[in-house]
Structure formats: C-alpha cells, structure tokens
Design a protein around this motif. Structure first.
Motif, short mmCIF file in Angstrom:
data_model
loop_
_atom_site.label_atom_id
_atom_site.label_comp_id
_atom_site.label_asym_id
_atom_site.label_seq_id
_atom_site.Cartn_x
_atom_site.Cartn_y
_atom_site.Cartn_z
N ALA A 126 30.55 31.79 15.58
CA ALA A 126 30.12 30.94 16.70
C ALA A 126 30.24 29.45 16.40
CB ALA A 126 28.68 31.28 17.07
N ASP A 127 30.16 29.10 15.10
CA ASP A 127 30.24 27.67 14.73
C ASP A 127 30.95 27.55 13.39
OD1 ASP A 127 29.95 24.97 14.55
OD2 ASP A 127 27.79 24.98 14.16
N LEU A 128 32.22 27.94 13.39
CA LEU A 128 32.99 27.92 12.14
C LEU A 128 33.14 26.50 11.59
CD1 LEU A 128 34.54 29.48 10.01
CD2 LEU A 128 36.59 29.30 11.45
N PRO A 129 33.48 25.48 12.40
CA PRO A 129 33.61 24.12 11.84
C PRO A 129 32.30 23.63 11.22
CG PRO A 129 34.63 24.23 14.01
CD PRO A 129 33.87 25.51 13.82
N GLY A 130 31.17 23.90 11.89
CA GLY A 130 29.89 23.49 11.34
C GLY A 130 29.58 24.17 10.03
N TYR A 131 29.88 25.48 9.97
CA TYR A 131 29.62 26.19 8.72
C TYR A 131 30.51 25.69 7.60
CZ TYR A 131 29.59 29.66 5.09
OH TYR A 131 29.52 30.25 3.87
N MET A 132 31.78 25.45 7.90
CA MET A 132 32.70 24.98 6.86
C MET A 132 32.24 23.63 6.31
SD MET A 132 34.80 27.42 6.49
CE MET A 132 36.12 26.72 5.50
N ALA A 133 31.74 22.75 7.19
CA ALA A 133 31.25 21.45 6.73
C ALA A 133 30.07 21.62 5.78
CB ALA A 133 30.84 20.60 7.94
N ILE A 134 29.14 22.51 6.12
CA ILE A 134 27.98 22.77 5.26
C ILE A 134 28.43 23.41 3.94
CG2 ILE A 134 25.89 24.17 5.04
CD1 ILE A 134 25.57 23.87 8.09
N HIS A 135 29.34 24.35 4.05
CA HIS A 135 29.80 25.08 2.86
C HIS A 135 30.43 24.16 1.83
CE1 HIS A 135 31.21 28.94 1.00
NE2 HIS A 135 32.08 28.11 0.45
N PHE A 136 31.39 23.36 2.27
CA PHE A 136 32.12 22.53 1.31
C PHE A 136 31.30 21.33 0.84
CE2 PHE A 136 35.64 24.95 3.16
CZ PHE A 136 36.24 25.39 2.00
N LYS A 137 30.35 20.88 1.65
CA LYS A 137 29.44 19.84 1.18
C LYS A 137 28.58 20.38 0.04
CE LYS A 137 25.62 16.87 2.66
NZ LYS A 137 24.72 16.51 3.79
N GLY A 138 28.13 21.62 0.19
CA GLY A 138 27.30 22.22 -0.85
C GLY A 138 28.04 22.49 -2.14
N CYS A 139 29.36 22.65 -2.05
CA CYS A 139 30.15 22.92 -3.26
C CYS A 139 30.08 21.76 -4.26
CB CYS A 139 31.61 23.17 -2.88
SG CYS A 139 31.90 24.74 -2.04
N ALA A 140 29.73 20.56 -3.78
CA ALA A 140 29.64 19.41 -4.68
C ALA A 140 28.59 19.63 -5.76
CB ALA A 140 29.32 18.14 -3.88
N GLY A 141 27.55 20.42 -5.44
CA GLY A 141 26.50 20.69 -6.43
C GLY A 141 27.01 21.42 -7.65
N PHE A 142 28.12 22.12 -7.49
CA PHE A 142 28.73 22.86 -8.60
C PHE A 142 29.07 21.93 -9.76
CE2 PHE A 142 32.45 24.54 -10.78
CZ PHE A 142 32.18 25.89 -10.92
N TRP A 143 29.43 20.66 -9.44
CA TRP A 143 29.92 19.73 -10.44
C TRP A 143 28.83 18.85 -11.04
CZ3 TRP A 143 34.46 21.08 -12.10
CH2 TRP A 143 35.36 21.69 -11.23
N LEU A 144 27.59 19.01 -10.59
CA LEU A 144 26.51 18.22 -11.18
C LEU A 144 26.41 18.51 -12.68
CD1 LEU A 144 23.78 18.54 -8.40
CD2 LEU A 144 25.21 16.56 -8.93
N PRO A 145 26.01 17.55 -13.50
CA PRO A 145 26.07 17.70 -14.96
C PRO A 145 25.34 18.92 -15.51
CG PRO A 145 25.71 15.41 -14.39
CD PRO A 145 25.61 16.18 -13.11
N GLY A 146 24.14 19.24 -14.99
CA GLY A 146 23.43 20.41 -15.48
C GLY A 146 22.64 20.20 -16.75
N GLY A 147 22.63 18.98 -17.28
CA GLY A 147 21.85 18.70 -18.48
C GLY A 147 20.35 18.80 -18.25
N THR A 148 19.95 18.79 -16.96
CA THR A 148 18.52 18.90 -16.66
C THR A 148 17.94 20.25 -17.08
OG1 THR A 148 19.22 19.56 -14.44
CG2 THR A 148 18.57 17.27 -14.74
N ASP A 149 18.79 21.28 -17.24
CA ASP A 149 18.31 22.56 -17.74
C ASP A 149 17.70 22.40 -19.13
OD1 ASP A 149 19.26 23.57 -15.41
OD2 ASP A 149 20.88 24.76 -16.29
N VAL A 150 18.33 21.56 -19.95
CA VAL A 150 17.80 21.29 -21.28
C VAL A 150 16.45 20.59 -21.17
CG1 VAL A 150 18.20 20.11 -23.47
CG2 VAL A 150 20.12 21.15 -22.25
N LEU A 151 16.36 19.62 -20.27
CA LEU A 151 15.12 18.86 -20.10
C LEU A 151 13.99 19.76 -19.61
CD1 LEU A 151 16.50 15.58 -18.48
CD2 LEU A 151 16.16 16.11 -20.90
N GLU A 152 14.31 20.73 -18.76
CA GLU A 152 13.29 21.66 -18.28
C GLU A 152 12.77 22.53 -19.42
OE1 GLU A 152 14.72 23.86 -14.94
OE2 GLU A 152 15.24 22.06 -13.80
#
Length: 437
Positions: free
Chosen positions: A291-317
C-alpha cells in the motif's frame, strides 16, 4: 611474512577479549552480559533442559531456533558460574574466528593480507564485545565464516567433501540464526556461475535441505507454521510496520509496537498453535508494504545507516560506563544522529569522549576498506574472481536486510570480510609507498 606471526595476533585477540570480559566479571555485575534477547535465549535453554521442549509461554517457539539455547547448555560444565563459562567458551571461539579470518585471507590472496585482516579482526570493538554478551552473534559468525572458508576453498579446488562440509556448517549456522538461509541461498546461486562447482550444486542443495527440513517439519507439527522461522515476517511486523504506521498516523512508533505485541489475544484465537498468528502477521506486513512501497523503502534504507555505527558502545556498556535498551533507535529515527548520541550517553561528556575513542578503530577500518575496494576494482577492472563477488554480495545483502532497525551488532558476521577489504587497503598503500621509495 612468516605464518608464525599469526600467533602474536591470536594472543592480542585473547587479551582484548579477556579485558572486555573483566568488566562485568570483576564487578560481579553479570547482568551487563544480558539483554532482553539474552533472557529469551535463557528461557528457551531451560525449556530444553527441564522440559525437553522448545517453547515460551506454553507455546512452541517459531521465531528463534534452538542452536544458541543448546549452545548455552555448555555453561553447565562451569557449575554455579554458568554464564561466565558460556562467555569464556565464546571468547575461545572468537580467537579461533580471528585465525579463520587469517586463513580466509590466505585463501583469497597471501598470508600478508590474511595477517592484516586478522589483526583488524582482533581489535574490532563490536566483535570483541560480542563474546561477553549472551547473544547468538559470536557462535553464528564462527559457523558462518567456517562455512565460507570451506566454500571458497571449493572454488579453488572443487572437491565434493568440501561442498558437503560447507553445506553442513551453514545448515548448523541456520539453527543459530535463521538469516543463514539467505547466505546459503547466495552460496548456492554462486555455484551456478562456476563451471567446476555447478555439478556439485545439487549436492549442496540436498545437504542444506536435509539439514533444515527436520525443523520445518517440527514447526508444522507443533506450531502449525510452514517455514523454518518466522524471524523475517515477525521482525518486519514488530519493527518496520510500526515505523510505517507512525509515519502515516503521526503516532510514536514505540506505542504502536507495544500495542502490536498481544500474545494473549493470539492465544485466545489460536490456542496452543502460534503458526496461524505468524501467518496473519506476514500477510498484514505484505499488505501494508504494497500500500505504501515508497514510504516503506524510505524508512528501510534510512534505518540501514545504523548498520555502520561504530558499535564501540557495547564495550562501554559491559564496563558499566553507559546503559543500553533506552530507546536510542527511536530517538535516531525521530530526531537524527546527534540527538540519539546525546540521549544514549545521557549528556555525559566523559562517556561521549570514550565513545569517540572507540569509534576511531572502525572509522579507520572503513577508510582502509574503501581504499582496498577502489584499488582492487581499478586494478582488475571489476574482473574479480567469483568468490570475491560472492563476498561482496554477502556484505551488500547483510547491510540491506535489517532495514529500519539496522544495528552495529548485525555487522558482526561480515566484519571478517570488511577486515579483508581493510587489509587490502593496507597492502595497496604499503606497496605504493615502497614503489615510490
């Protein structure tokens, strides 16, 4: 470069992981090793041990698979220090993973490239921290990389036993994390493009089918669910769909998410069988996306940016400097990266400085990986060996799959591949400097 030098890298890997593990162990605060996912794995592990069933809340479990809960039973050997024991086993596996990274580099290029890749793998924060968390990332990555090493060796010398072992290993990885099925599909497709492997593609498919079919049959009989796991559709239902509804209705996604998780309603409708509810959720997700493929694709690929976050905060936790599970991803979606950073660190300048220090290593890796990819592409004019194209496809698919809730921990399975690219960048820059001298 002498192969014996890999021993020093393995020692470094062990020291780094034990130093991270020392945080919760010395403080006695082993709760830092757990996340909400860890508690679900724990309940399933107890279900296997005490009831000889794989279920939660009195119903057969179809979202998670039994690989990691079974692995957690290894902690029994450590008596009252059960979960510390599981972490120690994971540390041992991760040191072996560093060695597998070296071997994969040797298979693709030279011991020199393999050594650099192993060194990067040894000091990658997000990977090193995974050993001290009771999550499936560590075990899955080990099995996945072992399968890839066997498989890539088959590209270079096609032997049926390697194909069979690769199939058995990737099937085992699927029981740890069902996303292994996607990787197995990429492996099978790649065989069709290599003449020496094409004749073994049916063998690989049969081995994989025989590996996963028993769990598909179990789901059909005990849960009325036709499939290996509901992870894909349920993840979309509980994470992607709320983001889509929030965009359309102006309601916070976290509220929609809480409202969607109504197990009691499903139990009243379907009794002891969770399968019908899972199929309904899958149909609702498919309908909403259409029903809203363009909207979903925008949300999906925006969220993919989180994949590249450094992740060093796991050590800090794990060291108790910061605390996770505070809705940071929702803040990221609403207000952006800077607001999410402030929210996560609670405005603490010292914690932010430590987080930035942890970010240096992955940022350097990304830079070197970019150099390695560009240099390799220019030198070969994209005429890369099929096994390299397979690794590229695996990275691309792994980046895209998580969608709206891309997290650094989803990068862990492909970190060895990214570190191979970073190692290629080091080798290229080193050779170029030597030529100039």
């Amino acid at each position: 470069m002498p192969r014996s030098r890999i021993v020093y890298v393995l020692i470094l890997a062990a020291v780094v992981r034990l130093a991270i593990f020392a945080g919760p162990w010395r403080s006695g605060n082993t709760e830092r090793m757990f996340t909400p996912d860890s508690m679900e794995y724990l309940r399933l592990s107890h279900s296997i041990l005490e009831e000889f069933h794989f279920e939660q809340h009195g119903r057969a479990e179809i979202f998670r698979t039994p690989g990691y809960p079974l692995f957690m039973l290894s902690g029994i050997l450590f008596g009252k220090h059960t979960w510390l024991g599981v972490a120690l086993v994971q540390i041992g596996l991760d040191v072996l993973l560093v060695y597998l990274t070296f071997r994969l580099g040797c298979a693709l290029s030279t011991p020199r490239l393999g050594w650099w890749a192993a060194l990067f793998q040894a000091i990658t924060p997000v990977s090193a921290a995974a050993c001290s968390r009771l999550l499936s990332d560590n075990l899955y990555t080990f099995l996945f990389l072992l399968a890839m090493l066997l498989f890539i060796r088959s590209f270079q010398a096609a032997k049926p036993w390697r194909v069979i072992l690769a199939g058995v290993t990737i099937a085992a990885a699927c029981y740890v994390r069902p996303v292994g099925l996607v990787m197995a599909t990429l492996m099978f497709v790649s065989m069709l493009f290599v003449q020496s492997l094409r004749k073994y593609s049916l063998v690989f498919a049969v081995v994989l089918f025989l590996g996963v079919a028993p769990w598909v049959a179990r789901n059909a009989l005990e849960a009325k669910y036709w499939g290996f796991s509901s992870f894909a559709s349920d993840s979309a239902y509980y994470y992607a769909l709320p983001e889509l509804k929030a965009r359309r209705e102006g309601i916070p996604a976290e509220l929609i998410r809480l409202r969607a998780d109504d197990r009691r309603r499903d139990a009243r409708r379907d009794g002891a069988y969770p399968g019908p509810a899972a199929h309904r959720r899958a149909a609702e997700v498919a309908k909403a996306i259409r029903a809203d493929l363009p909207g979903y694709m925008a949300i999906h690929f925006k969220g993919c940016a989180g994949f590249w976050l450094p992740g060093g905060t796991d050590v800090l936790e794990l060291w108790g400097v910061t605390t996770g599970q505070r809705g940071t991803v929702d803040v990221l979606h609403r207000e952006g990266i800077l607001a999410a950073v402030r929210h996560y660190f609670g405005g603490s300048t010292g914690a932010i400085v430590l987080g930035m220090a942890m970010a240096v290593i992955p940022l350097v890796q990304y830079l070197l990986a970019g150099v390695g990819v560009v240099a390799g592409s220019l030198q070969t004019r994209l005429r890369l060996p099929p096994e390299v194209w397979l690794l590229v496809a695996i990275v691309v698919v792994t980046v895209v799959l998580p969608g709206p809730f891309g997290l650094p921990r989803y990068r862990i399975p492909v970190m060895p591949i990214l570190n191979l690219a970073a190692a290629a960048g080091v080798v290229y820059l080193s050779d170029r400097r030597r030529k100039q001298e």
